[in-house]
Motif scaffolding. Sequence first.
Motif, PDB file in Angstrom:
ATOM      1  N   ASP A 108       0.820  -1.218   0.000  1.00 43.41           N
ATOM      2  CA  ASP A 108       0.000   0.000   0.000  1.00 43.41           C
ATOM      3  C   ASP A 108       0.852   1.265   0.000  1.00 43.41           C
ATOM      4  OD1 ASP A 108       1.038  -0.179   2.520  1.00 43.41           O
ATOM      5  OD2 ASP A 108      -0.882  -0.282   3.567  1.00 43.41           O
ATOM      6  N   VAL A 109       2.114   1.146  -0.444  1.00 44.30           N
ATOM      7  CA  VAL A 109       3.010   2.301  -0.508  1.00 44.30           C
ATOM      8  C   VAL A 109       3.184   2.702  -1.972  1.00 44.30           C
ATOM      9  CG1 VAL A 109       5.329   3.159  -0.037  1.00 44.30           C
ATOM     10  CG2 VAL A 109       4.218   1.581   1.582  1.00 44.30           C
ATOM     11  N   PRO A 110       2.842   3.956  -2.322  1.00 42.59           N
ATOM     12  CA  PRO A 110       3.006   4.391  -3.715  1.00 42.59           C
ATOM     13  C   PRO A 110       4.440   4.174  -4.213  1.00 42.59           C
ATOM     14  CG  PRO A 110       1.753   6.012  -2.477  1.00 42.59           C
ATOM     15  CD  PRO A 110       2.266   5.012  -1.478  1.00 42.59           C
ATOM     16  N   LEU A 111       4.569   3.799  -5.433  1.00 40.41           N
ATOM     17  CA  LEU A 111       5.811   3.459  -6.118  1.00 40.41           C
ATOM     18  C   LEU A 111       6.306   2.070  -5.722  1.00 40.41           C
ATOM     19  CD1 LEU A 111       7.933   4.259  -8.189  1.00 40.41           C
ATOM     20  CD2 LEU A 111       9.252   5.293  -6.349  1.00 40.41           C
ATOM     21  N   LEU A 112       6.358   1.780  -4.403  1.00 40.82           N
ATOM     22  CA  LEU A 112       6.765   0.436  -3.992  1.00 40.82           C
ATOM     23  C   LEU A 112       5.823  -0.604  -4.575  1.00 40.82           C
ATOM     24  CD1 LEU A 112       8.538  -1.514  -2.363  1.00 40.82           C
ATOM     25  CD2 LEU A 112       7.076  -1.057  -0.372  1.00 40.82           C
ATOM     26  N   ASP A 113       4.530  -0.285  -4.665  1.00 41.98           N
ATOM     27  CA  ASP A 113       3.578  -1.249  -5.213  1.00 41.98           C
ATOM     28  C   ASP A 113       3.899  -1.584  -6.669  1.00 41.98           C
ATOM     29  OD1 ASP A 113       2.855   1.254  -6.123  1.00 41.98           O
ATOM     30  OD2 ASP A 113       0.704   0.972  -5.817  1.00 41.98           O
ATOM     31  N   LYS A 114       4.328  -0.595  -7.450  1.00 42.90           N
ATOM     32  CA  LYS A 114       4.680  -0.834  -8.849  1.00 42.90           C
ATOM     33  C   LYS A 114       5.960  -1.666  -8.959  1.00 42.90           C
ATOM     34  CE  LYS A 114       1.287   1.837 -10.148  1.00 42.90           C
ATOM     35  NZ  LYS A 114       0.025   1.233 -10.628  1.00 42.90           N
ATOM     36  N   ILE A 115       6.936  -1.331  -8.120  1.00 44.71           N
ATOM     37  CA  ILE A 115       8.200  -2.072  -8.127  1.00 44.71           C
ATOM     38  C   ILE A 115       7.950  -3.530  -7.724  1.00 44.71           C
ATOM     39  CG2 ILE A 115      10.461  -2.278  -7.009  1.00 44.71           C
ATOM     40  CD1 ILE A 115      10.398   0.801  -6.695  1.00 44.71           C
ATOM     41  N   TYR A 116       7.141  -3.715  -6.688  1.00 42.87           N
ATOM     42  CA  TYR A 116       6.833  -5.062  -6.193  1.00 42.87           C
ATOM     43  C   TYR A 116       6.097  -5.878  -7.247  1.00 42.87           C
ATOM     44  CZ  TYR A 116       4.867  -8.676  -3.125  1.00 42.87           C
ATOM     45  OH  TYR A 116       4.512  -9.869  -2.558  1.00 42.87           O
ATOM     46  N   GLU A 117       5.160  -5.243  -7.934  1.00 42.23           N
ATOM     47  CA  GLU A 117       4.401  -5.929  -8.982  1.00 42.23           C
ATOM     48  C   GLU A 117       5.335  -6.388 -10.100  1.00 42.23           C
ATOM     49  OE1 GLU A 117       0.350  -6.918 -10.402  1.00 42.23           O
ATOM     50  OE2 GLU A 117       1.224  -6.351  -8.473  1.00 42.23           O
ATOM     51  N   ALA A 118       6.212  -5.502 -10.547  1.00 42.53           N
ATOM     52  CA  ALA A 118       7.145  -5.838 -11.625  1.00 42.53           C
ATOM     53  C   ALA A 118       8.108  -6.948 -11.194  1.00 42.53           C
ATOM     54  CB  ALA A 118       7.912  -4.590 -12.055  1.00 42.53           C
ATOM     55  N   TYR A 119       8.599  -6.844  -9.965  1.00 45.06           N
ATOM     56  CA  TYR A 119       9.515  -7.864  -9.445  1.00 45.06           C
ATOM     57  C   TYR A 119       8.827  -9.224  -9.359  1.00 45.06           C
ATOM     58  CZ  TYR A 119      12.377 -10.409  -6.065  1.00 45.06           C
ATOM     59  OH  TYR A 119      13.124 -11.377  -5.431  1.00 45.06           O
ATOM     60  N   SER A 120       7.603  -9.221  -8.852  1.00 40.70           N
ATOM     61  CA  SER A 120       6.880 -10.475  -8.649  1.00 40.70           C
ATOM     62  C   SER A 120       6.704 -11.245  -9.949  1.00 40.70           C
ATOM     63  CB  SER A 120       5.503 -10.190  -8.030  1.00 40.70           C
ATOM     64  OG  SER A 120       5.629  -9.637  -6.741  1.00 40.70           O
ATOM     65  N   PHE A 121       6.235 -10.562 -10.973  1.00 44.55           N
ATOM     66  CA  PHE A 121       5.863 -11.255 -12.200  1.00 44.55           C
ATOM     67  C   PHE A 121       7.020 -11.419 -13.181  1.00 44.55           C
ATOM     68  CE2 PHE A 121       1.704 -10.068 -10.584  1.00 44.55           C
ATOM     69  CZ  PHE A 121       0.977 -11.234 -10.836  1.00 44.55           C
ATOM     70  N   ASN A 122       8.020 -10.547 -13.107  1.00 41.70           N
ATOM     71  CA  ASN A 122       9.102 -10.601 -14.091  1.00 41.70           C
ATOM     72  C   ASN A 122      10.390 -11.231 -13.579  1.00 41.70           C
ATOM     73  OD1 ASN A 122       7.518  -9.215 -16.033  1.00 41.70           O
ATOM     74  ND2 ASN A 122       8.027  -7.257 -15.068  1.00 41.70           N
ATOM     75  N   VAL A 123      10.542 -11.316 -12.260  1.00 40.10           N
ATOM     76  CA  VAL A 123      11.789 -11.836 -11.694  1.00 40.10           C
ATOM     77  C   VAL A 123      11.586 -13.184 -11.005  1.00 40.10           C
ATOM     78  CG1 VAL A 123      13.661 -11.405 -10.043  1.00 40.10           C
ATOM     79  CG2 VAL A 123      12.738  -9.518 -11.419  1.00 40.10           C
ATOM     80  N   ILE A 124      10.527 -13.303 -10.181  1.00 41.80           N
ATOM     81  CA  ILE A 124      10.383 -14.506  -9.350  1.00 41.80           C
ATOM     82  C   ILE A 124      10.211 -15.788 -10.169  1.00 41.80           C
ATOM     83  CG2 ILE A 124       8.890 -15.648  -7.656  1.00 41.80           C
ATOM     84  CD1 ILE A 124       8.670 -13.018  -6.188  1.00 41.80           C
ATOM     85  N   PRO A 125       9.299 -15.844 -11.159  1.00 40.05           N
ATOM     86  CA  PRO A 125       9.192 -17.104 -11.916  1.00 40.05           C
ATOM     87  C   PRO A 125      10.485 -17.509 -12.638  1.00 40.05           C
ATOM     88  CG  PRO A 125       7.199 -15.810 -12.178  1.00 40.05           C
ATOM     89  CD  PRO A 125       8.195 -14.919 -11.498  1.00 40.05           C
ATOM     90  N   PRO A 126      11.168 -16.584 -13.339  1.00 45.18           N
ATOM     91  CA  PRO A 126      12.448 -16.987 -13.947  1.00 45.18           C
ATOM     92  C   PRO A 126      13.484 -17.430 -12.910  1.00 45.18           C
ATOM     93  CG  PRO A 126      11.655 -14.956 -14.947  1.00 45.18           C
ATOM     94  CD  PRO A 126      10.789 -15.214 -13.755  1.00 45.18           C
ATOM     95  N   MET A 127      13.493 -16.766 -11.743  1.00 47.55           N
ATOM     96  CA  MET A 127      14.410 -17.172 -10.676  1.00 47.55           C
ATOM     97  C   MET A 127      14.085 -18.589 -10.223  1.00 47.55           C
ATOM     98  SD  MET A 127      14.907 -15.491  -6.885  1.00 47.55           S
ATOM     99  CE  MET A 127      15.168 -13.836  -7.512  1.00 47.55           C
TER     100      MET A 127
END
Length: 253
Positions: free
Chosen positions: A177-196
């Motif tokens: 619920d923190v502005p900007l952090l939510d966008k970073i977290y969303e991008a990290y979740s879907f673009n980094v975690i599965p390939p990792m």
Amino acid sequence: MTAASDTTHFGFESVPLGEKQAKVDDVFHKVAGRYDLMNDLMSAGLHRAWKEALLTALKPPRDRPFQHLDVAGGTGDVAFKVLEEGGPQTEVTVLDINAEMLAVGRERAQKRFPDDDRIRFVQGNAEELALPDASFDAYTIAFGIRNVPRIEKALAEAYRVLKRGGRFLCLEFSHVDVPLLDKIYEAYSFNVIPPMGRMVTGEAEPYQYLVESIRKFPRPQIFANMIAEAGFRRASFTPMTGGVVALHSGWKL
């Protein structure tokens, strides 16, 4: 056609209620051997701090008997900490539906607590605990409740097996619920975690499910309301790391 009330979410996919557990079991079957390593990598080690916060809230006593139940805790992370922080009369039951996760936990326990009979591992379903009424002083579940097909049943079972005065603690991913952090977290979740996940375990699909299941889990106030509806008093939650996770609490009074 399957009625809407007979379906549930498996990540973003809608599946028959009776099929979710088997799909979740398959996810953890694939990743059990490297589950803890992936937790460290995905959270940059933060999952350890989150679990420490859970233990701080729990405060297992050192001077009296304490029966603890850790559900969906197959690899033993939380259970081991409870044993170490509690006194000699502390006993822990680790319950998990997945045999592979329990096997990892048993192996780790034998190395960490050789010949210690204060910990036991039980295969079981959080929705139907084969455990007596009012038999535990505390119930914890860390990052497991969102995998349960019928969360209300799991909460009802938690309430049933706790003693009067017992505490329910649930650590679960939440909603940033923190502005900007939510966008970073969303991008990290879907673009980094599965390939990792693919790189470390050879499997990307379980981690795609992980990030999708987080998005489908109820928001913290809604989940707190569910805890209260199960009979728990003083239901509350504490967001951590900008809302990445929340520690939920309730008392059987």
